[in-house]
Design a protein around this motif. Sequence first.
Motif, short mmCIF file in Angstrom:
data_model
loop_
_atom_site.label_atom_id
_atom_site.label_comp_id
_atom_site.label_asym_id
_atom_site.label_seq_id
_atom_site.Cartn_x
_atom_site.Cartn_y
_atom_site.Cartn_z
N SER A 144 84.30 22.59 54.17
CA SER A 144 82.88 22.96 54.22
C SER A 144 82.57 23.43 55.63
O SER A 144 82.27 22.63 56.52
N HIS A 145 82.64 24.73 55.85
CA HIS A 145 82.61 25.28 57.20
C HIS A 145 81.27 25.89 57.58
O HIS A 145 81.00 26.10 58.77
N VAL A 146 80.42 26.18 56.62
CA VAL A 146 79.23 27.00 56.85
C VAL A 146 77.97 26.21 56.51
O VAL A 146 77.95 25.39 55.58
N SER A 147 76.92 26.44 57.27
CA SER A 147 75.59 25.94 56.91
C SER A 147 74.57 27.02 57.20
O SER A 147 74.84 27.97 57.94
N ASN A 148 73.39 26.87 56.62
CA ASN A 148 72.32 27.78 56.98
C ASN A 148 71.72 27.36 58.33
O ASN A 148 71.89 26.23 58.77
N ILE A 149 71.04 28.26 58.96
CA ILE A 149 70.40 27.98 60.24
C ILE A 149 69.28 26.96 60.04
O ILE A 149 68.51 27.04 59.09
N ASP A 150 69.20 25.98 60.93
CA ASP A 150 68.13 24.98 60.97
C ASP A 150 68.15 24.02 59.78
O ASP A 150 67.10 23.45 59.42
N GLY A 151 69.30 23.81 59.18
CA GLY A 151 69.45 22.76 58.18
C GLY A 151 68.51 22.87 57.00
O GLY A 151 68.05 23.96 56.63
N GLY A 152 68.22 21.70 56.40
CA GLY A 152 67.36 21.68 55.21
C GLY A 152 65.98 22.26 55.43
O GLY A 152 65.50 23.06 54.62
N PRO A 153 65.28 21.88 56.52
CA PRO A 153 63.96 22.47 56.75
C PRO A 153 64.02 23.99 56.88
O PRO A 153 63.16 24.71 56.35
N GLY A 154 65.05 24.50 57.56
CA GLY A 154 65.19 25.95 57.68
C GLY A 154 65.50 26.61 56.36
O GLY A 154 64.98 27.69 56.04
N LEU A 155 66.35 25.96 55.56
CA LEU A 155 66.69 26.48 54.24
C LEU A 155 65.45 26.66 53.38
O LEU A 155 65.23 27.72 52.79
N MET A 156 64.61 25.64 53.34
CA MET A 156 63.45 25.70 52.47
C MET A 156 62.37 26.64 53.01
O MET A 156 61.66 27.29 52.23
N ALA A 157 62.26 26.75 54.31
CA ALA A 157 61.28 27.68 54.88
C ALA A 157 61.63 29.11 54.50
O ALA A 157 60.74 29.91 54.14
N VAL A 158 62.92 29.46 54.56
CA VAL A 158 63.32 30.82 54.19
C VAL A 158 63.19 31.04 52.70
O VAL A 158 62.76 32.12 52.25
N HIS A 159 63.55 30.04 51.88
CA HIS A 159 63.36 30.17 50.44
C HIS A 159 61.89 30.49 50.11
O HIS A 159 61.61 31.34 49.26
N GLU A 160 60.98 29.81 50.77
CA GLU A 160 59.56 30.04 50.50
C GLU A 160 59.15 31.47 50.88
O GLU A 160 58.38 32.12 50.16
N ARG A 161 59.68 31.97 52.00
CA ARG A 161 59.36 33.35 52.40
C ARG A 161 59.92 34.36 51.42
O ARG A 161 59.27 35.37 51.10
N ILE A 162 61.15 34.12 50.95
CA ILE A 162 61.75 35.03 49.97
C ILE A 162 60.92 35.04 48.70
O ILE A 162 60.63 36.11 48.13
N ALA A 163 60.54 33.86 48.24
CA ALA A 163 59.75 33.76 47.00
C ALA A 163 58.43 34.52 47.14
O ALA A 163 58.00 35.24 46.21
N ALA A 164 57.76 34.38 48.27
CA ALA A 164 56.49 35.09 48.48
C ALA A 164 56.71 36.59 48.45
O ALA A 164 55.90 37.34 47.85
N ARG A 165 57.79 37.06 49.07
CA ARG A 165 58.07 38.49 49.08
C ARG A 165 58.37 39.02 47.68
O ARG A 165 58.02 40.16 47.34
N LEU A 166 59.01 38.20 46.84
CA LEU A 166 59.37 38.62 45.49
C LEU A 166 58.23 38.43 44.48
O LEU A 166 58.39 38.77 43.31
#
Length: 482
Positions: A144-166
């Motif tokens: 398991s070599h990869v993570s998203n930037i800024d961990g769980g909080p960062g993951l969910m913040a970007v998911h929310e932005r993607i959802a709003a854009r879509l």
Amino acid sequence: MLDPDVVVVGGGNAGYCAAHAAAERGRRVVLLEKAPRAHAGGNSYYTLGSIRMVHDGLDDLLKILEPDDRHARTEVPPYSATEFLADLERVTGGRGDKELTEAVVDGSRDAVRWLHALGLRFQLMYERQAHERPDGSFEFWGGSHVSNIDGGPGLMAVHERIAARLGVEVRYDCPVTGLMTDGGSVVGVRMGDQELPAESVVLAGGGFEANAQWRQRYLGDGWQHAKVRGTPYNTGDLIQAALEIGADRGGDWSTCHSVPWDASFPENESNRALTNRLSRYGYPLGIVVNRRGRRFIDEGADFRNFTYAKYGKVILEQPGSVAFQVFDAQSRPMLSAYEYEMPGVDPVVADSVEELAVAMGVDVDGFVQTVREFNSSIDVSRPFDPTIKDGRRAAVEPVKSNWASAVEVPPYYAYPVTCGISFTFGGVRGDVDGRVLDRSGEPIAGLFACGETLGGLFSENYPTGAGLTAGMVIGRRAGSLA
């Protein structure tokens, strides 16, 4: 939005992946989140963002990684589909659904690339999955070599932005209490006395780890005392709603993901400020003892990626459901600062083994004997190497299979740990596209599941990063059909 085509229930990583995939197809999507806005994100918010994916080494990963000066002096071994499958097979004892497992493994690289194209940003996990060599280069290990930037909080913040854009509409404070059906098909959801019709419903509201009564019923007596690491809103409501309309149970309802978790911090449940920093995963570098001063696990059985999710259960079974991770002045500096230098938590420290036992409150004679026998049994002919399973064993009971290093240089450090439950392995039964199956094995029209709501992937144990990956892959597949 009054007439959605797709309702996704649950706002974690898997739910958002389903919502993104459905919205990309032009579906009108509403995502319902049980928690209020300030507590949204499901268990995904509490993660490190670690992802286990098939790749061909660093050159392959550079296509999704953010720039980092360390890349030029980094070695990342390829991680093949064969290795991924073998790791899942090994840690679960072959009890996982083989078709579901293969779908997750085969879809892992494409799912991560898809999310990267949508806006997620990734990095190598230098602080968690690599060791720095004396020459300043880095060697990665554990798969398991990869993570998203800024961990769980960062993951969910970007998911929310993607959802709003879509164009996905997200509604918070919306607990779903039941499913609407018509002739055996699911045609929407109920929220108390309100109804929201839809062509398809995707269940992504987690397992039942935050339901103490269900934990005791299905995992066994004592599990009601485990500490909930993640969201307090995963109480099995959606699983129950699906079972009530004829869905079949899937996966292993008697085991779960549970880890060594800080036992001393007063706010050690569902802590959104500290999220995953209450984990204590450095045990392969030391020894772990119970209140009798005795070891009870093989701390070096494998890389911690492949053992940490089953050792919480073993700690829960110890007297008082507490244990102590013990290190000396040689091993302590090797521990992850992210976990072991967490603000507000201080280890027990002493200048002798006897004083440490007293300070821990464990049996002094038992602990002194444990340390003496452990130190004298180490195979010193093998060099210590934390980047591989080095075979440097301690021939005691239980054996320590790798990374055995004498506890002999003061000062000595002890960290009290208990059992932290992450998520349950049992849920509803589904196929590789997330379609929920009834008790005869037939899909229930209009009903999908992904993430921790979908049982079948894991049993007894779990490899780091596989949960987020599964949510990405099956969430995407479910959203592509819903």
